[in-house]
Design an enzyme around this catalytic site. Structure first.
Site, PDB file in Angstrom:
ATOM      1  CB  THR A 158      -0.911   0.036   1.255  1.00 22.72           C
ATOM      2  OG1 THR A 158      -0.103  -0.305   2.382  1.00 22.72           O
ATOM      3  CG2 THR A 158      -2.063  -0.939   1.144  1.00 22.72           C
ATOM      4  CG  ASP A 159       5.230   1.193   0.769  1.00 23.50           C
ATOM      5  OD1 ASP A 159       4.874   0.530  -0.238  1.00 23.50           O
ATOM      6  OD2 ASP A 159       6.379   1.122   1.254  1.00 23.50           O
ATOM      7  N   GLY A 203      17.666 -11.242   3.861  1.00 20.92           N
ATOM      8  CA  GLY A 203      16.814 -11.852   2.834  1.00 20.92           C
ATOM      9  C   GLY A 203      15.486 -12.336   3.383  1.00 20.92           C
ATOM     10  CB  SER A 218      18.817  -6.497   6.620  1.00 21.73           C
ATOM     11  OG  SER A 218      18.553  -7.060   5.379  1.00 21.73           O
ATOM     12  CB  SER A 219      18.001  -2.968   2.382  1.00 20.44           C
ATOM     13  OG  SER A 219      17.700  -4.262   2.029  1.00 20.44           O
ATOM     14  CG  ASP A 246      10.769  -1.481   4.098  1.00 22.15           C
ATOM     15  OD1 ASP A 246       9.613  -1.689   4.531  1.00 22.15           O
ATOM     16  OD2 ASP A 246      11.260  -2.114   3.153  1.00 22.15           O
TER      17      ASP A 246
HETATM   18  C1  GLA Z   1       9.146  -3.910   0.595  1.00 25.24           C
HETATM   19  C2  GLA Z   1       9.301  -2.432   0.247  1.00 25.24           C
HETATM   20  C3  GLA Z   1       8.265  -1.581   0.974  1.00 25.24           C
HETATM   21  C4  GLA Z   1       6.854  -2.129   0.777  1.00 25.24           C
HETATM   22  C5  GLA Z   1       6.813  -3.635   1.040  1.00 25.24           C
HETATM   23  C6  GLA Z   1       5.474  -4.247   0.692  1.00 25.24           C
HETATM   24  O1  GLA Z   1       9.442  -4.118   1.930  1.00 25.24           O
HETATM   25  O2  GLA Z   1      10.602  -1.991   0.586  1.00 25.24           O
HETATM   26  O3  GLA Z   1       8.367  -0.249   0.548  1.00 25.24           O
HETATM   27  O4  GLA Z   1       6.361  -1.811  -0.483  1.00 25.24           O
HETATM   28  O5  GLA Z   1       7.809  -4.322   0.317  1.00 25.24           O
HETATM   29  O6  GLA Z   1       4.483  -3.780   1.547  1.00 25.24           O
END
Ligand code: GLA
Length: 392
Positions: free
Chosen positions: A37-38, A123, A128-129, A173
């Site tokens: 959704t982001d 992973g 972690s990134s 994230d």
């Molecule tokens: C990854 C992306 C986030 C988000 C999710 C799915 O983690 O880095 O921005 O889109 O997938 O919700």
């Protein structure tokens, strides 16, 4: 992780003593609900984990920035006078991309010795990134006395991942890593970046992360493909109704306009986004009122939507959720993160945890030949500089 051990690790690699080493920490994150959704301007509900990335840093008098890690053999030395470009697909691209963002903002970056150490399973879809990116941005901001606010660090980290690493991620994230606080979920509107911290208490339930240990194949390109499909869905809707993001569609509007989408596939993608966005709103109410059973139900619904409409699950994730749903004491389970592998999260009565781990290990091995890993999803401290010689 013990800070004394980390400092000793740093001294073994770079020499000197501990007097000029600064220590920073950024957590990983797990998303309770609100998947994909982001980047559609919608809502998400992640929280910061007790796992994270530590960065130890020392200023140097030459113009080189040195990168080492306790997790990876590969290290690097980069001269800040020259343009920065990615090094293959190495881990060092995450911090390097952040340095480039600072350089692009005309910051003079002095020499530094850096050592990273992380305990986020890599992973697994636990960010972690974003944790490496944010700890680097946070440390540079502090060490160079720039005084930039957290939203700036969050946005530049996302920009680095989009453009230097090449993963077109949304902002969830980096935001969760930068704004998360212990005992709270981050309820974020990804359009406006307005957010609130929602205290949560799982009472006698635990949130357990189960790692499929399936190698993620083509995750980056499939992710970018979903983004493109959402753009097509938005384009289709915009012919009949002007909206800024797909998640601005209400259920009623979706029903009304659902024949406007160019294909069933594109309609399904939009339906997931609209439904998932609503589930986040309902989840916030449920967590606030302590209604864990209904929240658990929304977790299942989220998974089925990601599996059937958004098609980002995989056989391994589906087996984990299906088998979890059969175990007494499990009230919710879903894939978390981008999908195509990675982990599920499961809300389970703490007394049934042993039974869950035993049953899942056995059945998952039988069905896939793989061994799952389990980690408790405990909420942890937010991003910070660690001034004391302690363990967090
Ligand atoms: C990854 C992306 C986030 C988000 C999710 C799915 O983690 O880095 O921005 O889109 O997938 O919700």
């Amino acid at each position: 992780m013990d800070i004394v051990d980390l400092k000793n690790g740093f001294i073994e690699r770079y020499g000197g003593d501990e007097s000029d080493i600064a220590v920073f920490f950024a957590p990983g994150r797990v998303n309770l609900i609100g998947e994909h959704t982001d980047y559609n301007g919608g809502f998400v509900l992640p929280f910061s984990l007790h796992y994270g990335t530590y960065l130890l840093a020392r200023p140097l008098s030459d113009p080189m920035v040195k990168f080492k890690s306790l997790n990876f053999k590969m290290g690097a030395e980069v001269c800040m006078k020259y343009d920065l470009s990615p090094m293959g697909s190495e881990w060092v691209n995450y911090p390097l991309g952040i340095l480039k963002e600072f350089k692009d903002r005309r910051v003079d970056i002095p020499g530094m010795a850096l050592m990273f150490a992380g305990n986020i399973p890599s992973g697994a879809g636990l960010s972690s990134s974003a944790s490496i990116e944010m700890v680097t941005a946070f440390a540079l901001n502090k060490m160079l006395g720039l005084g930039w606010h957290m939203p700036e660090l969050i946005k530049l980290s996302q920009h680095a991942e989009n453009n230097f690493v090449g993963m077109k991620c949304g902002i969830m994230d980096q935001f969760a890593v930068g704004m998360g606080e212990k005992g709270h979920a981050v309820f974020l509107d990804c359009d406006t970046l307005n957010y609130s911290l929602v205290p949560f208490d799982f009472k006698n339930y635990l949130l357990i992360i189960t790692n499929t240990n399936k190698r993620r194949e083509l995750a980056g390109s499939k992710y970018n493909e979903r983004r493109a499909e959402c753009e097509m869905a938005l384009w289709d809707i915009n012919r009949v109704k002007k909206i800024k993001d797909l998640s601005k569609l209400t259920w009623d509007e979706f029903e009304h306009y659902k024949d406007q989408f160019r294909s069933k596939l594109i309609r399904n993608r939009a339906e997931h986004v609209v439904g998932e966005n609503h589930r986040v709103l309902k989840s916030v109410e449920m967590l606030k009122s302590g209604n864990l059973e209904d929240f658990g139900q929304l977790m299942f619904e989220s998974h089925y939507s990601l599996r059937d409409l958004y098609e980002v699950s995989c056989r391994e994730l589906d087996i984990l959720v299906e088998e979890a749903s059969k175990i007494e004491g499990v009230i919710g389970s879903r894939m978390t993160g981008a999908g195509f592998g990675g982990c599920t999260i499961t809300l389970i009565d703490e007394k049934k945890l042993e039974i869950y781990m035993e049953a899942i290990s056995r059945i998952y091995k039988e069905k896939t030949g793989l061994k799952p890993d389990f980690y408790l999803a405990e909420s942890g401290n937010g991003i910070q500089e660690l001034k004391t010689m302690s363990t967090i």
